[in-house]
Design a protein around this motif. Structure first.
Motif, PDB file in Angstrom:
ATOM      1  N   LYS A 129       7.567  11.798  -8.483  1.00  0.00           N
ATOM      2  CA  LYS A 129       8.302  10.137  -8.803  1.00  0.00           C
ATOM      3  C   LYS A 129       7.909   9.547  -6.935  1.00  0.00           C
ATOM      4  N   MET A 130       8.363  10.500  -5.809  1.00  0.00           N
ATOM      5  CA  MET A 130       8.556   9.908  -4.536  1.00  0.00           C
ATOM      6  C   MET A 130       7.331  10.123  -4.154  1.00  0.00           C
ATOM      7  N   ARG A 131       6.138  10.951  -5.126  1.00  0.00           N
ATOM      8  CA  ARG A 131       5.136  11.758  -4.338  1.00  0.00           C
ATOM      9  C   ARG A 131       4.139  10.121  -4.780  1.00  0.00           C
ATOM     10  N   ALA A 132       4.623  10.042  -6.419  1.00  0.00           N
ATOM     11  CA  ALA A 132       3.743   8.962  -6.312  1.00  0.00           C
ATOM     12  C   ALA A 132       3.746   7.179  -5.964  1.00  0.00           C
ATOM     13  N   ASP A 133       5.045   7.290  -4.960  1.00  0.00           N
ATOM     14  CA  ASP A 133       5.278   5.984  -4.086  1.00  0.00           C
ATOM     15  C   ASP A 133       4.489   6.100  -2.933  1.00  0.00           C
ATOM     16  N   LEU A 134       4.144   7.438  -2.339  1.00  0.00           N
ATOM     17  CA  LEU A 134       3.482   7.667  -1.128  1.00  0.00           C
ATOM     18  C   LEU A 134       1.946   7.508  -2.121  1.00  0.00           C
ATOM     19  N   LEU A 135       1.533   7.697  -2.095  1.00  0.00           N
ATOM     20  CA  LEU A 135       0.103   7.245  -2.915  1.00  0.00           C
ATOM     21  C   LEU A 135      -0.292   5.992  -2.562  1.00  0.00           C
ATOM     22  N   ARG A 136       0.816   4.875  -3.827  1.00  0.00           N
ATOM     23  CA  ARG A 136       0.764   4.194  -4.104  1.00  0.00           C
ATOM     24  C   ARG A 136       0.858   3.197  -2.480  1.00  0.00           C
ATOM     25  N   LEU A 137       1.520   3.603  -2.084  1.00  0.00           N
ATOM     26  CA  LEU A 137       1.772   2.303  -0.695  1.00  0.00           C
ATOM     27  C   LEU A 137       1.276   2.871   0.255  1.00  0.00           C
ATOM     28  N   GLY A 138       1.009   4.223   0.304  1.00  0.00           N
ATOM     29  CA  GLY A 138       0.263   4.485   1.719  1.00  0.00           C
ATOM     30  C   GLY A 138      -0.620   5.774   2.164  1.00  0.00           C
ATOM     31  N   GLY A 139      -1.644   5.300   0.922  1.00  0.00           N
ATOM     32  CA  GLY A 139      -2.837   6.654   0.561  1.00  0.00           C
ATOM     33  C   GLY A 139      -3.952   6.015   1.652  1.00  0.00           C
ATOM     34  N   ASP A 140      -4.311   4.826   2.030  1.00  0.00           N
ATOM     35  CA  ASP A 140      -5.150   4.616   3.203  1.00  0.00           C
ATOM     36  C   ASP A 140      -5.033   5.391   4.795  1.00  0.00           C
ATOM     37  N   GLN A 141      -3.388   5.519   4.683  1.00  0.00           N
ATOM     38  CA  GLN A 141      -2.931   5.904   6.351  1.00  0.00           C
ATOM     39  C   GLN A 141      -3.508   7.319   6.675  1.00  0.00           C
ATOM     40  N   PRO A 142      -4.119   7.191   7.879  1.00  0.00           N
ATOM     41  CA  PRO A 142      -4.416   9.170   7.757  1.00  0.00           C
ATOM     42  C   PRO A 142      -3.211   9.839   7.774  1.00  0.00           C
ATOM     43  N   GLU A 143      -2.238   8.877   8.703  1.00  0.00           N
ATOM     44  CA  GLU A 143      -0.775   9.819   8.677  1.00  0.00           C
ATOM     45  C   GLU A 143       0.219  10.153   7.616  1.00  0.00           C
ATOM     46  N   LEU A 144       0.248   9.388   7.398  1.00  0.00           N
ATOM     47  CA  LEU A 144      -0.248   9.231   5.647  1.00  0.00           C
ATOM     48  C   LEU A 144      -0.437  10.789   4.663  1.00  0.00           C
ATOM     49  N   GLN A 145      -1.520  10.604   4.915  1.00  0.00           N
ATOM     50  CA  GLN A 145      -2.576  11.549   3.831  1.00  0.00           C
ATOM     51  C   GLN A 145      -1.629  13.156   4.177  1.00  0.00           C
ATOM     52  N   ALA A 146      -1.907  13.602   5.661  1.00  0.00           N
ATOM     53  CA  ALA A 146      -1.496  14.398   6.058  1.00  0.00           C
ATOM     54  C   ALA A 146       0.280  14.972   5.355  1.00  0.00           C
ATOM     55  N   LEU A 147       1.036  13.605   4.821  1.00  0.00           N
ATOM     56  CA  LEU A 147       2.133  13.997   4.325  1.00  0.00           C
ATOM     57  C   LEU A 147       1.842  14.308   3.707  1.00  0.00           C
ATOM     58  N   ASP A 148       0.997  13.592   2.690  1.00  0.00           N
ATOM     59  CA  ASP A 148       0.992  14.103   1.204  1.00  0.00           C
ATOM     60  C   ASP A 148       0.893  15.179   1.283  1.00  0.00           C
ATOM     61  N   LEU A 149      -0.568  15.953   2.185  1.00  0.00           N
ATOM     62  CA  LEU A 149      -0.671  17.776   1.882  1.00  0.00           C
ATOM     63  C   LEU A 149       0.289  18.111   1.854  1.00  0.00           C
ATOM     64  N   ASP A 150       1.283  18.057   2.367  1.00  0.00           N
ATOM     65  CA  ASP A 150       2.548  18.484   2.407  1.00  0.00           C
ATOM     66  C   ASP A 150       3.478  18.933   1.090  1.00  0.00           C
ATOM     67  N   PHE A 151       3.560  17.378   0.131  1.00  0.00           N
ATOM     68  CA  PHE A 151       3.711  17.394  -0.604  1.00  0.00           C
ATOM     69  C   PHE A 151       2.307  18.036  -1.350  1.00  0.00           C
ATOM     70  N   ARG A 152       1.582  17.962  -1.933  1.00  0.00           N
ATOM     71  CA  ARG A 152       0.307  18.444  -2.533  1.00  0.00           C
ATOM     72  C   ARG A 152       0.363  20.487  -2.600  1.00  0.00           C
ATOM     73  N   HIS A 153       1.013  20.665  -1.439  1.00  0.00           N
ATOM     74  CA  HIS A 153       0.595  22.403  -1.186  1.00  0.00           C
ATOM     75  C   HIS A 153       2.121  22.688  -1.707  1.00  0.00           C
ATOM     76  N   LEU A 154       2.870  21.988  -1.655  1.00  0.00           N
ATOM     77  CA  LEU A 154       4.378  22.858  -2.099  1.00  0.00           C
ATOM     78  C   LEU A 154       4.179  22.174  -3.932  1.00  0.00           C
ATOM     79  N   PHE A 155       3.404  21.013  -5.198  1.00  0.00           N
ATOM     80  CA  PHE A 155       3.680  21.046  -5.908  1.00  0.00           C
ATOM     81  C   PHE A 155       2.840  21.821  -6.180  1.00  0.00           C
ATOM     82  N   ALA A 156       1.387  22.481  -5.470  1.00  0.00           N
ATOM     83  CA  ALA A 156       0.201  23.128  -6.124  1.00  0.00           C
ATOM     84  C   ALA A 156       1.182  24.562  -6.613  1.00  0.00           C
TER      85      ALA A 156
END
Length: 419
Positions: A129-156
Motif C-alpha cells: 500500500k505504501m508503494r501504491a501511495d508512492l505511485l499515486r503521489l509522486g510517479g512523475d518525479q524522477p527522484e521518486l521514480q528511483a525510489l520506486d525502482l527500489d520497491f520494485r527490486h525488492l517486490f520482484a
C-alpha cells in the motif's frame, strides 16, 4: 503439488496475528525514526521502530507522505563518490572484501529500510500500500521514480512465482474474499452478488487467484474462466443471465474472459503470465476433454489509436470495426516495436497468437468506448507457447491466423508507429 507449494499452503492457512495500532511513544520525526531503524543493531529495538514507523505512516495525510518519500529519495540515496572509489578498489584488487564494499555502496540505504520494515508481521501488505501511495503521489518525479525502482527490486523477489499460492475461488469461498473479487474486477464489472454467483457457481465456470502467504486475505491477481463448446465470440453471451450451464465434461474449450490485477502497489510485478499458464495446465489435467485454451479479450487501445491516427470510424458498422481492429492488432506498433495495445503485448508476450476478431462482442458502454464493441481471441497452444514466446521476444512479430490476416488486409492503411 510440490513440497514447496504444500509448505506455502500450510503457511497460507494460518491467519496472521492482527497488529493493533499502538500509540506512538517516540517523539522523533518519522524520517528520523527511519534513519534510526537503518542504523539499529538490535532486533527487538528494530522491530519496535519498524512497527511505530508503519503505524505513524498510516496516519499521515498525502502531503506528509510525499514529504516522507522525498526525504527517503534524497537522504537515503547512494553516494556517487563512494560508488566510484569502491569500484576503483575492486578493479585494482578484486576480492571478497572489495566486492562487498562495492555491493554495499551501490545499494541505497532505503532498500535496507524497506527490508527492516518488512520484518514486522503483516508488514508486507502495508508496504504494498505504501508503494501504491508512492505511485499515486509522486510517479512523475524522477527522484521518486528511483525510489520506486527500489520497491520494485525488492517486490520482484518477495513476490516471485515460487512464493505464490494458486487458489480456486468458488461461491463457497469466504465472503471477505468474494467481496474483494467484486471490488477488484477490472474488465467486466460485477454488478451484484447474483452476478458474482453466476460467474462462480455453475459447473462450467472457474475462477483462480494468486495469493501470497504474507497477504492471505488479499488476492494479487485473478482470472475468470468459462468452459464452453467452441470458441466464444461474445462476452454478453458468456455472461447472460438466462444461459444454460454446460456440464464440465462436455466442454472442449477453456476461455479466459477476465484477468484483473488487484494491488496497485504491485504494478509492473508480473503475475499474469504465470497465472494463465498454471491455470491452463491445471484445467488440462483435470478435464481431459479440453483441447482449446483461448481468451476473449478487450482491445482497450483501439479507439485511442484511431483518434491519434486521425481516422474516422462508425461503431455502428460492425464489419468496418472488425477490420480496423484486425489491422490495429497486426500493425499498430509502439516506437519500441511492440504492439500498441497493452492486452496484445501481454498475451503475445506470453506466447499466444491472435486467433479471431469479433464485432459486437462487447456492447457495454465501456466496450463501445474503447473498441467499438470488438473483442479478440488469443489462442494458447500449450505445446507451442514457449516457442511462440521466444519468437515474439526476438522478432516482435505478431503471429495471427490466416483469417485475421485476411480480415486486416483490405484495410487501406499504412503500417503505423505510435508512442
Amino acid at each position: 503439488m510440490t513440497l514447496l507449494a504444500d509448505l506455502l499452503n500450510t503457511v497460507f492457512e494460518r491467519r496472521h496475528r492482527r497488529q493493533t495500532p499502538e500509540t506512538a511513544e517516540d517523539g522523533r520525526p518519522l524520517t528520523e525514526l527511519a534513519m534510526a531503524l537503518v542504523g539499529s543493531a538490535g532486533e527487538t529495538s528494530g522491530l519496535a521502530l519498524a512497527r511505530e514507523i508503519l503505524c505513524r505512516y498510516d496516519l499521515l495525510e498525502d502531503a506528509d507522505k510525499l514529504d516522507f518519500f522525498q526525504v527517503l529519495a534524497s537522504s537515503m540515496n547512494i553516494d556517487p563518490e563512494t560508488v566510484r572509489s569502491s569500484l576503483d578498489e575492486y578493479e585494482r584488487n578484486p576480492s571478497k572484501s572489495s566486492y562487498r564494499a562495492f555491493a554495499s555502496a551501490v545499494e541505497p540505504a532505503r532498500q535496507e529500510l524497506i527490508r527492516r520494515l518488512n520484518r514486522v508481521p503483516g508488514a508486507t501488505d502495508k508496504l504494498v500500500k505504501m508503494r501504491a501511495d508512492l505511485l499515486r503521489l509522486g510517479g512523475d518525479q524522477p527522484e521518486l521514480q528511483a525510489l520506486d525502482l527500489d520497491f520494485r527490486h525488492l517486490f520482484a523477489s518477495w513476490f516471485n512465482r515460487g512464493f505464490l499460492v494458486l487458489r480456486p475461488i468458488s461461491w463457497e469461498s469466504p465472503a471477505h474474499i468474494l467481496e474483494k473479487i467484486i471490488a477488484y474486477e477490472a474488465v467486466h464489472a460485477i454488478d451484484s452478488w447474483d452476478d458474482l454467483r453466476r460467474r462462480l457457481e455453475p459447473t462450467d465456470r472457474r475462477c483462480f487467484a494468486f495469493f501470497h502467504p504474507s497477504m492471505p486475505d488479499e488476492p494479487l491477481i485473478f482470472v475468470e474462466v468459462a468452459l464452453t463448446k467452441g470458441i466464444p465470440g461474445s462476452v454478453q453471451a458468456l455472461l447472460a443471465q438466462d444461459r444454460a450451464a454446460l456440464p464440465a465434461d462436455e466442454a472442449d474449450t477453456a476461455a479466459f474472459y477476465s484477468i484483473s490485477n488487484c494491488q496497485a502497489g504491485l504494478a509492473s510485478i508480473s503475475f499474469g503470465n504465470s497465472l494463465i499458464k498454471q491455470v491452463a495446465s491445471d484445467l488440462a489435467a483435470e478435464l481431459s476433454n479440453l483441447t482449446t485454451f483461448v481468451t476473449l479479450s478487450p482491445i482497450p487501445g483501439l479507439t485511442k489509436w484511431l483518434h491519434q491516427t486521425g481516422l474516422s470510424w462508425n461503431p455502428e458498422e460492425p464489419d468496418t470495426m472488425q477490420a480496423l481492429a484486425a489491422h490495429y492488432l497486426l500493425n499498430a506498433k509502439s516506437r519500441g516495436g511492440l504492439p500498441f495495445d497493452p492486452v496484445a503485448r501481454f498475451h503475445l508476450g506470453n506466447g499466444a497468437i491472435v486467433h479471431a476478431v469479433h464485432a459486437d462482442a462487447d456492447v457495454s458502454d465501456k466496450g463501445r468506448a474503447q473498441s467499438g464493441g470488438t473483442m479478440v481471441n488469443y489462442l494458447y497452444d500449450l505445446p507451442r507457447v514457449a516457442q511462440n514466446h521466444e519468437n515474439f521476444a526476438n522478432t516482435r512479430e505478431v503471429v495471427a491466423t490466416a483469417e485475421v490476416q485476411a480480415l486486416a488486409g483490405p484495410v487501406a492503411l499504412p503500417k503505423t508507429e505510435e508512442r
